[in-house]
Structures are given as C-alpha cells and as structure tokens.
Write a protein that holds these residues in place. Sequence first.
Motif, PDB file in Angstrom:
ATOM      1  N   ASP A 202       0.844  -1.202   0.000  1.00 14.83           N
ATOM      2  CA  ASP A 202       0.000   0.000   0.000  1.00 14.83           C
ATOM      3  C   ASP A 202       0.875   1.246   0.000  1.00 14.83           C
ATOM      4  N   THR A 203       0.427   2.286  -0.679  1.00 11.46           N
ATOM      5  CA  THR A 203       1.171   3.541  -0.724  1.00 11.46           C
ATOM      6  C   THR A 203       0.714   4.462   0.414  1.00 11.46           C
ATOM      7  N   LEU A 204       1.672   4.927   1.201  1.00  8.84           N
ATOM      8  CA  LEU A 204       1.381   5.863   2.288  1.00  8.84           C
ATOM      9  C   LEU A 204       1.868   7.245   1.873  1.00  8.84           C
ATOM     10  N   ARG A 205       0.949   8.191   1.800  1.00  7.14           N
ATOM     11  CA  ARG A 205       1.296   9.581   1.487  1.00  7.14           C
ATOM     12  C   ARG A 205       1.091  10.435   2.721  1.00  7.14           C
ATOM     13  N   LEU A 206       2.018  11.375   2.948  1.00  9.37           N
ATOM     14  CA  LEU A 206       2.000  12.197   4.154  1.00  9.37           C
ATOM     15  C   LEU A 206       2.127  13.669   3.764  1.00  9.37           C
ATOM     16  N   PRO A 207       1.061  14.274   3.230  1.00  7.32           N
ATOM     17  CA  PRO A 207       1.154  15.641   2.707  1.00  7.32           C
ATOM     18  C   PRO A 207       1.463  16.689   3.779  1.00  7.32           C
ATOM     19  N   ASP A 208       0.889  16.571   4.980  1.00 11.94           N
ATOM     20  CA  ASP A 208       1.191  17.538   6.041  1.00 11.94           C
ATOM     21  C   ASP A 208       2.659  17.467   6.444  1.00 11.94           C
ATOM     22  N   LEU A 209       3.190  16.246   6.535  1.00 10.94           N
ATOM     23  CA  LEU A 209       4.606  16.084   6.863  1.00 10.94           C
ATOM     24  C   LEU A 209       5.480  16.654   5.754  1.00 10.94           C
ATOM     25  N   ALA A 210       5.073  16.485   4.507  1.00 16.39           N
ATOM     26  CA  ALA A 210       5.833  17.061   3.387  1.00 16.39           C
ATOM     27  C   ALA A 210       5.923  18.577   3.524  1.00 16.39           C
ATOM     28  N   ARG A 211       4.810  19.218   3.907  1.00 16.57           N
ATOM     29  CA  ARG A 211       4.823  20.675   4.063  1.00 16.57           C
ATOM     30  C   ARG A 211       5.706  21.104   5.232  1.00 16.57           C
ATOM     31  N   THR A 212       5.702  20.317   6.310  1.00 14.43           N
ATOM     32  CA  THR A 212       6.593  20.619   7.435  1.00 14.43           C
ATOM     33  C   THR A 212       8.048  20.506   7.001  1.00 14.43           C
ATOM     34  N   LEU A 213       8.369  19.461   6.262  1.00 11.52           N
ATOM     35  CA  LEU A 213       9.740  19.295   5.765  1.00 11.52           C
ATOM     36  C   LEU A 213      10.127  20.414   4.804  1.00 11.52           C
ATOM     37  N   GLU A 214       9.183  20.898   4.014  1.00  7.15           N
ATOM     38  CA  GLU A 214       9.471  22.032   3.127  1.00  7.15           C
ATOM     39  C   GLU A 214       9.852  23.272   3.932  1.00  7.15           C
ATOM     40  N   ARG A 215       9.163  23.489   5.058  1.00  9.48           N
ATOM     41  CA  ARG A 215       9.524  24.634   5.899  1.00  9.48           C
ATOM     42  C   ARG A 215      10.921  24.457   6.485  1.00  9.48           C
ATOM     43  N   ILE A 216      11.246  23.223   6.871  1.00 13.72           N
ATOM     44  CA  ILE A 216      12.593  22.954   7.399  1.00 13.72           C
ATOM     45  C   ILE A 216      13.632  23.132   6.295  1.00 13.72           C
ATOM     46  N   ARG A 217      13.309  22.693   5.094  1.00 16.22           N
ATOM     47  CA  ARG A 217      14.224  22.870   3.955  1.00 16.22           C
ATOM     48  C   ARG A 217      14.494  24.352   3.688  1.00 16.22           C
ATOM     49  N   ASP A 218      13.447  25.153   3.741  1.00  9.01           N
ATOM     50  CA  ASP A 218      13.566  26.562   3.349  1.00  9.01           C
ATOM     51  C   ASP A 218      14.048  27.466   4.480  1.00  9.01           C
ATOM     52  N   GLN A 219      13.734  27.106   5.732  1.00 10.47           N
ATOM     53  CA  GLN A 219      14.025  28.008   6.859  1.00 10.47           C
ATOM     54  C   GLN A 219      14.983  27.415   7.878  1.00 10.47           C
TER      55      GLN A 219
END
Length: 563
Positions: A202-219
């Motif tokens: 089964d594929t597990l997608r974690l969109p909220d976690l992706a957005r949190t990681l994007e903030r960590i990537r950028d800031q």
Amino acid sequence: MPTIQRSFFFLLLTLVGCANPDLHTRGLVTQNAMVVSAHPLASQVGADIMRRGGNAIDAAVAVQFALAVVYPDAGNLGGGGFLVLRQQDGTVAALDYREKAPAAAHRDLYLNARGEVIENLSLKGHLAAGVPGTVDGMVQAHQKYGRLPWRELVQPAIALAAKGFPLTQKEAKKLNGQRKNFLAYNTRRPDFILKDRWREGDTLRLPDLARTLERIRDQGRDGFYAGATARLLVEEMKRGKGIITQQDLTDYHAVWRTPLVANVGEYQITAMPPPSSGGIALIQLLTLSQDYPLREWGWNTVKTAHFMVEAERRVYADRSKHFGDTDFFDMPVYGLLDTSYIKSRLRGFSLQKATPSEQVSPGTPPLAEPMHTTHYSIVDPQGNAVSVTTTLNSSFGNKVFVAGAGFLLNNEMDDFSVKPGVPNSYGLVGEEANAIEPGKRMLSSMTPTILEKDGQLFLVIGAMGGSTIITTVFQIIQNVTVHGHTIQGAVNAGRFHHQWKPNWILSEWGALGFGTGLGLWFKGHKIAPKTGGIGRAAGILVLPDGTLEGGADPRGDDAAAGF
C-alpha cells in the motif's frame, strides 16, 4: 521439581535452543561508501547523497529526515538522539540532540495526590513528550561539518512524503496495531494514517509532513522551532493539556560534547558521553571482558554467557544510581571509567553460580580527578564515519501526531525516573540522578559507537531497543572482535540480555541453545524467552583489504546500500 513444572522447563529450553543463523555469512560489501539503516529507502537516500559528493554528515542528515517519513515508529522530527563522528584524520566529535524536559515539568509530574505513579501518563498522550531535538541537531551537524547545500539533504524526504512510498509488510502490521492508540490519544483524527487495514505494498502519502519538511528545507531551524510548525505544535499541546510552550522550543539547543575515548585491548572505543548511559556501560562491559578467556570458552557457551550476564548485572546496577544528565548532576564519570573500579565490580563473582540481583548493589566509584529508537551507521568515500541513534522512545512515541504538521511526538519523559526506585516501561530502575527537572535531559541507553584498530577505522555500530541497546552493541562487538564473526553474522546472531532488575535473562528464541540454557539454569539463572527479537542493529566493518561490509539486521526491514 514437579512434573508439570519440569515439562514446561524442558519445553522452554527446547524453544530457546533452536538453531542460530550462519554466523559467518557476509553482508553487502562495497568499495567506497556504505549506509546501514532501518529502512531500504532511507539507506538508498544516504548512499545517493554520497554519490553526489556529500560526506558522512550530509548522508546522516538526509537519512534522518528520510527515516522520519518511511520509518515513523522511530525515525522522527519530534524526537531526539545522539551522533558520534570520527573524521578521516582520526578526530572525533559527539552531538547530543536528546530531548529536554519542558520548563513546566517537575519531579512529581506523573504522580497522583498519594504519590503513586499514574499509569501510562509518562508513556501516552501529550504530557509524555519532551522538547524535540532532532531538527536542531541536524542543523548544527550540517553547519559544522556538512558539504552539500542543506536544501539538497531535506528534499529526498519531502519527495517520499509527498509522492508516497510502499509499505513493507512489517510497517503495515505496525500501523494496524497502533490504530486504537492513534484514535485514543489524538485531539484531531489523523486520517492520513488511519485505514481499516494496511497491507504490504500500500502507498502511504503524508502531505502535512511534506509541508513541514518544506519549511525545514527553506528556513532551517526556524522551520521547526518558530513560525507555522511551532505554532501547530504549541496548539496541539494546548488541546491535549501538554506543557511544551513556544519558549521551550525557542530555548532548545543541541550540545556538542566531548566523546568518551577509551583503549580496551587492541581497540580504541569512541562512544557517547552522558546523558547517554551507553558509552560508559559499554566501556565497562568490554573492560570486564579483558581478563577472561572468552575466545577459548567459545561463543554463547555456558561459561561465556554466564560471565556476560554477571557483568551486565553489575553494570546495570551502577546505571541505576550514578547515571544522569551531567548538566544537572555531578556524575562520577571518571570513577565509573576507572579500570581498577570497573574490575572491582566482579568481586564475589563465581564461575559456578549466578549472583542473585538482590545481592548486587551499585558500587562506589572513586571521585573524579580534576580535569522503538533506530540506529544508522555511515562511512563515506573519504573514510569519515558517523554512528547515529535516534528515537521517539516507545514505538510511535506518545502516539500523538501534531495536527496539520504530520509528525509524531516522543514519550521520552518516561526515561526519567518518574519516581525514584520505580521501574520505567523498560523495567529500568533509576534514582535521584535521573529525577525530573525543568530543562534536564533524560537518561538514555542509546549507544552509538566507533572502534579503531591500529589507528584505523575498524567498526561503526549501534542499535535500537530501549534498555537492550547496550547489551546488543556489547554482544555484536564481542562477536566480531573475540569470536571472529562477520559483521552480518554478528548482527544476525541470537542475543540475550540482563539488566540487574528484573532478575532474569531475557533471551531470543535460539540465542543460547539447549546445552547452554540448561547449564545456566543449573547455575541458578532464570531465563525468560523473548519473541520478536532483542534490539536491532546497524553496523559497518572495515575489512582487511579496506572494503566495507554492512551488517543489516534481519529482525526488521533494515538494509545496507553503498557503492
């Protein structure tokens, strides 16, 4: 012995005595670089980073964030850990990004009005969480030693979270097993992780976690400890009556510490200092082993296993009294590492019979002279080595997802002595040295370790498994250095564990064998079988020709990757 009791005993020994795996099998062997972690996707991320010119620290950062996605029961943003580094020139460093008690914490936080421990309060729900350290730890490691741009190290985890990844059979089973906890302890229903039944593939997608990681990537640090992520975390605390505040997040900083370095036999050991108990305990165990002919006695024979159990019994007794956060407690580190003191702990040891734990007390080391958890090991093409153990404590931490941010929080507060003398969830007993105080780091068994031989990198090792981490690392090192196993064979080998209290040997099925189990029983030892394995380790051994062998634990989905 009554007939029924005798029949059960021999049935138990038969089960404990199942055959062990091949101890000389080779793991993956590579020429230049190696990553061994708890998940094949995370290992591949680290190997790819080094292929692109990244060093061991770059790979460690990328693996940490990837594990937060694909291995959510221990890989984390909302937890902490320890990192030990050995650079190619032999210089060493240690980074402590262990969680801290919030400012509002106090020693009676988990006790009722009668002074009794409230069941599960330090284990499940919002109040169980310490202030997370993982993101600040990764930022500091990269700032000091990283080579590739920060953004490139976080991006692979973002892709895994946003696009999704296939669940392994083991991860699907674990998610299914936690469904009730996720429903019970979250203030907002975490639908992204809930399903009637997860299945392998089964594929597990974690969109909220992706957005949190994007903030960590950028800031960077501010992408977690300030701004939107911090706001979401603090709001989650308020809804669930937790005590982590914005000020706690602002005040959190990982700490660079001086590693423990000790020469034991022909090996130099570099290990994590307190608040890890693992480094000191491992050095004590290895030092005690020097005076006994374990190679001659043989692997997991009655004599060898009996000695190891008796050594572990005494080391864990010391742990209960003397170990804590040295920023808060005057811990006798020098005395605990004094060779004469260590060897004195075996006074009263008999090769003929077990010592009841009730007769073993913490020692009195000399005063100092002036002076669920997951592990990954990495060696880069330049010969730099990193050993990292990181955790949420229990599997899936306190079971609470930060709503809107998609990551789990830890339950590390249970690693304090919730009440001195009362065992925690791993059965470990602590005293005043590890009592709860605001801003204090809780004691840990994590044992990231690097060995040198003849001045050259020899072994990178560590494990997960709560209180069994120390003995897991100890046995693997002994398997390689004393008994001549390959690193894969050493990791595969059955394991056993003793931690002073409770007074029994915890043994994997097949770890001891019928003859050894019977011999230990005749010496007065009690054996408790453990299903599901003891610890999970990740090791890298430098072979005589300079190539690297990975030891990935078959107890999980662990995998080695390299080139």
